[in-house]
Structure formats: structure tokens, C-alpha cells
Scaffold this motif. Structure first.
Motif, PDB file in Angstrom:
ATOM      1  N   PHE A  90      27.510 101.626  44.814  1.00 31.73           N
ATOM      2  CA  PHE A  90      27.159 100.217  44.985  1.00 31.73           C
ATOM      3  C   PHE A  90      28.336  99.419  45.538  1.00 31.73           C
ATOM      4  O   PHE A  90      28.165  98.574  46.412  1.00 31.73           O
ATOM      5  N   GLN A  91      29.535  99.686  45.049  1.00 31.21           N
ATOM      6  CA  GLN A  91      30.715  98.936  45.490  1.00 31.21           C
ATOM      7  C   GLN A  91      31.009  99.152  46.973  1.00 31.21           C
ATOM      8  O   GLN A  91      31.586  98.288  47.619  1.00 31.21           O
ATOM      9  N   GLN A  92      30.607 100.292  47.510  1.00 28.12           N
ATOM     10  CA  GLN A  92      30.761 100.542  48.948  1.00 28.12           C
ATOM     11  C   GLN A  92      29.663  99.836  49.736  1.00 28.12           C
ATOM     12  O   GLN A  92      29.894  99.372  50.846  1.00 28.12           O
ATOM     13  N   LEU A  93      28.462  99.827  49.182  1.00 27.72           N
ATOM     14  CA  LEU A  93      27.310  99.270  49.884  1.00 27.72           C
ATOM     15  C   LEU A  93      27.394  97.755  50.015  1.00 27.72           C
ATOM     16  O   LEU A  93      27.050  97.190  51.062  1.00 27.72           O
ATOM     17  N   ARG A  94      27.825  97.089  48.967  1.00 30.84           N
ATOM     18  CA  ARG A  94      27.783  95.630  48.897  1.00 30.84           C
ATOM     19  C   ARG A  94      28.455  94.928  50.077  1.00 30.84           C
ATOM     20  O   ARG A  94      27.841  94.052  50.680  1.00 30.84           O
ATOM     21  N   PRO A  95      29.673  95.259  50.457  1.00 27.64           N
ATOM     22  CA  PRO A  95      30.304  94.517  51.557  1.00 27.64           C
ATOM     23  C   PRO A  95      29.974  95.041  52.964  1.00 27.64           C
ATOM     24  O   PRO A  95      30.429  94.485  53.955  1.00 27.64           O
ATOM     25  N   THR A  96      29.187  96.110  53.041  1.00 32.07           N
ATOM     26  CA  THR A  96      28.915  96.763  54.322  1.00 32.07           C
ATOM     27  C   THR A  96      27.748  96.080  55.038  1.00 32.07           C
ATOM     28  O   THR A  96      26.770  95.696  54.399  1.00 32.07           O
ATOM     29  N   PRO A  97      27.827  95.941  56.372  1.00 34.32           N
ATOM     30  CA  PRO A  97      26.718  95.330  57.119  1.00 34.32           C
ATOM     31  C   PRO A  97      25.395  96.044  56.828  1.00 34.32           C
ATOM     32  O   PRO A  97      25.336  97.278  56.755  1.00 34.32           O
ATOM     33  N   PRO A  98      24.302  95.277  56.677  1.00 44.64           N
ATOM     34  CA  PRO A  98      23.009  95.834  56.265  1.00 44.64           C
ATOM     35  C   PRO A  98      22.443  96.918  57.186  1.00 44.64           C
ATOM     36  O   PRO A  98      21.712  97.791  56.730  1.00 44.64           O
ATOM     37  N   ALA A  99      22.754  96.878  58.470  1.00 41.72           N
ATOM     38  CA  ALA A  99      22.189  97.854  59.412  1.00 41.72           C
ATOM     39  C   ALA A  99      22.935  99.188  59.413  1.00 41.72           C
ATOM     40  O   ALA A  99      22.479 100.161  60.026  1.00 41.72           O
ATOM     41  N   THR A 100      24.045  99.284  58.711  1.00 39.40           N
ATOM     42  CA  THR A 100      24.826 100.520  58.648  1.00 39.40           C
ATOM     43  C   THR A 100      24.018 101.612  57.955  1.00 39.40           C
ATOM     44  O   THR A 100      23.344 101.361  56.952  1.00 39.40           O
ATOM     45  N   LEU A 101      24.082 102.822  58.472  1.00 43.21           N
ATOM     46  CA  LEU A 101      23.397 103.952  57.840  1.00 43.21           C
ATOM     47  C   LEU A 101      24.153 104.404  56.591  1.00 43.21           C
ATOM     48  O   LEU A 101      25.398 104.447  56.589  1.00 43.21           O
ATOM     49  N   VAL A 102      23.411 104.774  55.553  1.00 42.70           N
ATOM     50  CA  VAL A 102      24.070 105.234  54.329  1.00 42.70           C
ATOM     51  C   VAL A 102      24.865 106.510  54.580  1.00 42.70           C
ATOM     52  O   VAL A 102      25.852 106.764  53.892  1.00 42.70           O
ATOM     53  N   ASP A 133      29.890 109.571  49.871  1.00 40.70           N
ATOM     54  CA  ASP A 133      31.047 110.141  49.189  1.00 40.70           C
ATOM     55  C   ASP A 133      30.728 111.608  48.915  1.00 40.70           C
ATOM     56  O   ASP A 133      29.845 111.919  48.114  1.00 40.70           O
ATOM     57  N   THR A 134      31.415 112.490  49.596  1.00 42.16           N
ATOM     58  CA  THR A 134      31.189 113.927  49.407  1.00 42.16           C
ATOM     59  C   THR A 134      32.188 114.526  48.418  1.00 42.16           C
ATOM     60  O   THR A 134      32.155 115.725  48.147  1.00 42.16           O
ATOM     61  N   ASN A 135      33.080 113.684  47.883  1.00 39.38           N
ATOM     62  CA  ASN A 135      34.091 114.170  46.942  1.00 39.38           C
ATOM     63  C   ASN A 135      33.578 114.277  45.514  1.00 39.38           C
ATOM     64  O   ASN A 135      34.171 114.967  44.701  1.00 39.38           O
ATOM     65  N   MET A 136      32.490 113.547  45.183  1.00 43.24           N
ATOM     66  CA  MET A 136      31.952 113.621  43.832  1.00 43.24           C
ATOM     67  C   MET A 136      31.232 114.954  43.671  1.00 43.24           C
ATOM     68  O   MET A 136      30.220 115.205  44.309  1.00 43.24           O
ATOM     69  N   VAL A 185      23.453 105.560  44.887  1.00 42.93           N
ATOM     70  CA  VAL A 185      22.313 106.043  45.660  1.00 42.93           C
ATOM     71  C   VAL A 185      22.660 107.468  46.072  1.00 42.93           C
ATOM     72  O   VAL A 185      23.757 107.733  46.563  1.00 42.93           O
ATOM     73  N   TYR A 186      21.720 108.385  45.847  1.00 39.76           N
ATOM     74  CA  TYR A 186      21.943 109.782  46.216  1.00 39.76           C
ATOM     75  C   TYR A 186      21.285 110.031  47.567  1.00 39.76           C
ATOM     76  O   TYR A 186      20.122 109.711  47.779  1.00 39.76           O
ATOM     77  N   VAL A 187      22.044 110.605  48.473  1.00 38.15           N
ATOM     78  CA  VAL A 187      21.573 110.860  49.832  1.00 38.15           C
ATOM     79  C   VAL A 187      21.249 112.346  49.947  1.00 38.15           C
ATOM     80  O   VAL A 187      22.097 113.196  49.648  1.00 38.15           O
ATOM     81  N   THR A 188      20.010 112.623  50.377  1.00 36.92           N
ATOM     82  CA  THR A 188      19.541 114.006  50.480  1.00 36.92           C
ATOM     83  C   THR A 188      18.684 114.182  51.719  1.00 36.92           C
ATOM     84  O   THR A 188      18.217 113.216  52.309  1.00 36.92           O
ATOM     85  N   TYR A 236      21.240 118.142  48.852  1.00 37.62           N
ATOM     86  CA  TYR A 236      22.043 116.999  48.425  1.00 37.62           C
ATOM     87  C   TYR A 236      23.223 116.851  49.376  1.00 37.62           C
ATOM     88  O   TYR A 236      23.955 117.811  49.626  1.00 37.62           O
ATOM     89  N   LEU A 237      23.397 115.643  49.931  1.00 36.49           N
ATOM     90  CA  LEU A 237      24.482 115.400  50.883  1.00 36.49           C
ATOM     91  C   LEU A 237      25.647 114.643  50.265  1.00 36.49           C
ATOM     92  O   LEU A 237      26.780 114.790  50.705  1.00 36.49           O
ATOM     93  N   GLY A 238      25.366 113.799  49.283  1.00 34.40           N
ATOM     94  CA  GLY A 238      26.430 113.036  48.645  1.00 34.40           C
ATOM     95  C   GLY A 238      25.897 111.764  48.006  1.00 34.40           C
ATOM     96  O   GLY A 238      24.687 111.548  47.921  1.00 34.40           O
ATOM     97  N   THR A 239      26.832 110.929  47.597  1.00 36.37           N
ATOM     98  CA  THR A 239      26.519 109.720  46.848  1.00 36.37           C
ATOM     99  C   THR A 239      27.073 108.502  47.561  1.00 36.37           C
ATOM    100  O   THR A 239      28.172 108.548  48.111  1.00 36.37           O
TER     101      THR A 239
END
Length: 185
Positions: A70-82, A87-90, A50-53, A64-67
């Protein structure tokens, strides 16, 4: 979008990219991101990130703020902000990046998709590994794969049927055009 894509060289990031990656604002939640990823019309490569902008969310986007992967999103609580998972390293590439540069990015960082940004850091789209491979293979590679599948299926009969390896059966699986298939073989 098509006119914009046509301004880029076919073998550049701009020429290969899709202009419809998943784009979300920084205040979107993990639940929002996962809902977008579940879209059955997305390729697996596009659904991996998911690209965050900043606004606007349509390409070309705001900054563009970063990416988020999916592997980070899956185990994270649903209410957490993206924005907490970005990831700003990509490092994104510019639209004029040539195929050999893009392939090195994909190989070096084991990527399945790569963001493409303009000189003002606005997201223009994303190049997927599928796009890169399609441009690295010869134009008729799909016909060669189809032929090999046909040979395997008809010749060794491993699917339980006793098909004959003949022009009619092979042509049926190639849209009825035996001569077109025979010329490619």
C-alpha cells in the motif's frame, strides 16, 4: 475452500491463511489496486498488500509474481501498472510452514501479511498478523480482555457514568451469562 483449509494443520500457514487476499494481474493499474484496497470489508492487514499473479485470479491462482505494498501504491500515478511496483524480495511461505517459522518472518521483516504459495508457486492465500496473534494467545484471551474492560469501565467510572461493578451489569455486557463469566474469571 473450507475442505482445502481443513487438510492443513491448524498451526501451519495453510491452516491459518485466508484464501481471499487481494489478487490482481500484472496489467492492473495502481488505480485498480487502490480501489480493491478501499473495500470496507477487508481487514487492515489484508488491505496493506496486493498480490500480483498470473491468471486465474481466484486462489489457487496462476504463478505468484510478487507483492505490491500500500505504501508504494499510494504516491504512484494511478495509470501505472502494478507490475512496475512488484516487490519480489518478500519470500512467500509454503502451506506447511509451522507457526514458529511464520512468527519469525513477521518479526524479522515487520510484516502484517505474508503470501502462502504451493510447490508450483501458485498463490494459495495469505496469513495475516491477526491470524498469527490469535494462534499465539490462549483460547480465552478475548474473555480476559472483556473482563478487564468491564473492570475499568465499572470500577473507576472514567466514562462519566456511575455504573456499579456488580453481577447484573457485568453479565449484561457478557450476553447475560454471569455464571459463564464468573467461571472464566
Amino acid at each position: 475452500d473450507i475442505r482445502r483449509l481443513l487438510t492443513y494443520d491448524e498451526l501451519s500457514a495453510g491452516g491459518m491463511m485466508t484464501t481471499e487476499p487481494i489478487v490482481l494481474p500484472p496489467d492492473a493499474t495502481v488505480a485498480d489496486a487502490l480501489a480493491q484496497i478501499r473495500n470496507p470489508d477487508l481487514s487492515p492487514a489484508l488491505a496493506s498488500q496486493v498480490y500480483v499473479t498470473r491468471s486465474p485470479m481466484e486462489t489457487p491462482t496462476g504463478r505468484y509474481l510478487g507483492t505490491c505494498h500500500f505504501q508504494q501504491l499510494r504516491p504512484t500515478p494511478p495509470a501505472t501498472l502494478v507490475s512496475a511496483l512488484v516487490d519480489t524480495n518478500m519470500m512467500p511461505v509454503g502451506p506447511d510452514a509451522p507457526l514458529h517459522v511464520i512468527t519469525r518472518y513477521f518479526a524479522a521483516y515487520n510484516l502484517v501479511a505474508l503470501p502462502v504459495v504451493d510447490e508450483n508457486n501458485h498463490l494459495l492465500g495469505a496469513v495475516t498478523v491477526d491470524d498469527v496473534i490469535d494462534h499465539m494467545l490462549p483460547d480465552d484471551w478475548r474473555d480476559e480482555v472483556i473482563y478487564q474492560v468491564l473492570i475499568d469501565r465499572f470500577h473507576d467510572g472514567n466514562d462519566g457514568n456511575n455504573y456499579l461493578l456488580n453481577r447484573e451489569n457485568m453479565a449484561r455486557y457478557h450476553g447475560g451469562d454471569w455464571q459463564g463469566l464468573e467461571e472464566k474469571l
